[in-house]
Design a protein around this motif. Structure first.
Motif, PDB file in Angstrom:
ATOM      1  N   TYR A 129       0.839  -1.240  -0.129  1.00  0.00           N
ATOM      2  CA  TYR A 129       0.002   0.054  -0.039  1.00  0.00           C
ATOM      3  C   TYR A 129       0.750   1.128   0.019  1.00  0.00           C
ATOM      4  O   TYR A 129       0.604   2.261  -0.690  1.00  0.00           O
ATOM      5  N   THR A 130       1.929   1.313   0.961  1.00  0.00           N
ATOM      6  CA  THR A 130       2.809   2.733   0.817  1.00  0.00           C
ATOM      7  C   THR A 130       3.568   2.593  -0.298  1.00  0.00           C
ATOM      8  O   THR A 130       3.798   3.862  -0.748  1.00  0.00           O
ATOM      9  N   ASP A 131       3.930   1.599  -1.043  1.00  0.00           N
ATOM     10  CA  ASP A 131       4.635   1.631  -2.209  1.00  0.00           C
ATOM     11  C   ASP A 131       3.726   2.294  -3.168  1.00  0.00           C
ATOM     12  O   ASP A 131       3.971   3.230  -4.052  1.00  0.00           O
ATOM     13  N   LEU A 132       2.395   1.858  -3.640  1.00  0.00           N
ATOM     14  CA  LEU A 132       1.371   2.425  -4.333  1.00  0.00           C
ATOM     15  C   LEU A 132       1.494   3.956  -3.837  1.00  0.00           C
ATOM     16  O   LEU A 132       0.995   4.756  -4.958  1.00  0.00           O
ATOM     17  N   LEU A 133       1.338   4.221  -2.659  1.00  0.00           N
ATOM     18  CA  LEU A 133       1.060   5.512  -2.366  1.00  0.00           C
ATOM     19  C   LEU A 133       2.106   6.639  -2.555  1.00  0.00           C
ATOM     20  O   LEU A 133       1.839   7.605  -3.331  1.00  0.00           O
ATOM     21  N   GLY A 134       3.168   6.158  -2.412  1.00  0.00           N
ATOM     22  CA  GLY A 134       4.496   6.676  -2.929  1.00  0.00           C
ATOM     23  C   GLY A 134       4.713   6.911  -4.227  1.00  0.00           C
ATOM     24  O   GLY A 134       4.925   8.029  -4.625  1.00  0.00           O
ATOM     25  N   LEU A 135       4.238   5.963  -5.160  1.00  0.00           N
ATOM     26  CA  LEU A 135       4.324   5.946  -6.319  1.00  0.00           C
ATOM     27  C   LEU A 135       3.312   6.938  -7.140  1.00  0.00           C
ATOM     28  O   LEU A 135       3.448   7.795  -7.873  1.00  0.00           O
ATOM     29  N   ALA A 136       2.113   6.964  -6.345  1.00  0.00           N
ATOM     30  CA  ALA A 136       0.951   7.820  -6.754  1.00  0.00           C
ATOM     31  C   ALA A 136       1.460   9.243  -6.489  1.00  0.00           C
ATOM     32  O   ALA A 136       1.276  10.072  -7.522  1.00  0.00           O
ATOM     33  N   VAL A 137       1.933   9.765  -5.029  1.00  0.00           N
ATOM     34  CA  VAL A 137       2.350  10.935  -5.037  1.00  0.00           C
ATOM     35  C   VAL A 137       3.667  11.542  -5.969  1.00  0.00           C
ATOM     36  O   VAL A 137       3.484  12.646  -6.522  1.00  0.00           O
ATOM     37  N   TYR A 138       4.512  10.734  -6.112  1.00  0.00           N
ATOM     38  CA  TYR A 138       5.769  10.891  -6.999  1.00  0.00           C
ATOM     39  C   TYR A 138       5.306  11.219  -8.438  1.00  0.00           C
ATOM     40  O   TYR A 138       5.660  11.950  -8.995  1.00  0.00           O
ATOM     41  N   SER A 139       4.517  10.250  -8.906  1.00  0.00           N
ATOM     42  CA  SER A 139       3.849  10.499 -10.078  1.00  0.00           C
ATOM     43  C   SER A 139       3.022  11.884 -10.449  1.00  0.00           C
ATOM     44  O   SER A 139       3.181  12.446 -11.667  1.00  0.00           O
ATOM     45  N   PHE A 140       2.393  12.184  -9.448  1.00  0.00           N
ATOM     46  CA  PHE A 140       1.637  13.478  -9.506  1.00  0.00           C
ATOM     47  C   PHE A 140       2.573  14.574  -9.813  1.00  0.00           C
ATOM     48  O   PHE A 140       2.426  15.586 -10.398  1.00  0.00           O
ATOM     49  N   GLU A 141       3.574  14.570  -8.795  1.00  0.00           N
ATOM     50  CA  GLU A 141       4.544  15.584  -8.935  1.00  0.00           C
ATOM     51  C   GLU A 141       5.421  15.479 -10.158  1.00  0.00           C
ATOM     52  O   GLU A 141       5.614  16.675 -10.635  1.00  0.00           O
ATOM     53  N   TYR A 142       5.461  14.666 -10.836  1.00  0.00           N
ATOM     54  CA  TYR A 142       6.297  14.441 -12.158  1.00  0.00           C
ATOM     55  C   TYR A 142       5.226  15.032 -13.179  1.00  0.00           C
ATOM     56  O   TYR A 142       5.718  16.076 -13.838  1.00  0.00           O
TER      57      TYR A 142
END
Length: 142
Positions: free
Chosen positions: A11-24
């Motif tokens: 879950y936290t991996d998905l969360l981190g990827l979602a946040v990172y992707s939005f910032e990208y």
């Protein structure tokens, strides 16, 4: 890492990827705006702190340029969802540690549960928008 906060690594991996992707994705929006307004990149990264909603407002001012309306709408539609994610709180739901966003206690349905499926859906939407904007940006920068 040994921490005392209960969490699910997937879950936290998905969360981190979602946040990172939005910032990208936000960075790509800055690049497109900067194509039309060259000083904007410096303003955004060096002079002013700018929340996602303010970046969406700035992108909205670019409607006067050809072919941007779809990309403006795509980005604007994700800003509220992103804020719901950033301002959510950890809860236990169905035995899982997830995030819960409570927008207003007066609303009949006031909770939004960020389950793994919701995170994956959000991430896929961001990814589709990035791919679409990337094609446009490539044509623009030629």
């Amino acid at each position: 890492m040994n921490i005392c906060v209960p969490y699910d690594k997937e879950y936290t991996d998905l969360l981190g990827l979602a946040v990172y992707s939005f910032e990208y994705y936000e960075g790509m929006i800055v690049d497109v705006i900067s194509y039309y307004e060259p000083d904007f990149r410096t303003e955004y990264y060096r002079r002013k702190a700018m929340a996602s909603s303010k970046l969406a407002d700035k992108f909205e001012t670019c409607k006067k340029y050809d072919q941007l309306e779809k990309y403006i709408e795509d980005f604007s539609s994700l800003v509220d969802r992103c804020n719901q994610l950033f301002h959510a709180h950890p809860v236990t739901h169905d035995g899982n540690q997830i995030l819960n966003y409570q927008v207003n206690t007066d609303w009949e349905v006031c909770d939004f549960l960020w389950t793994k499926d919701e995170l994956q859906s959000f991430l896929l939407t961001i990814n589709r928008n990035i791919m679409s904007l990337s094609e446009f940006k490539s044509k623009l920068m030629k």
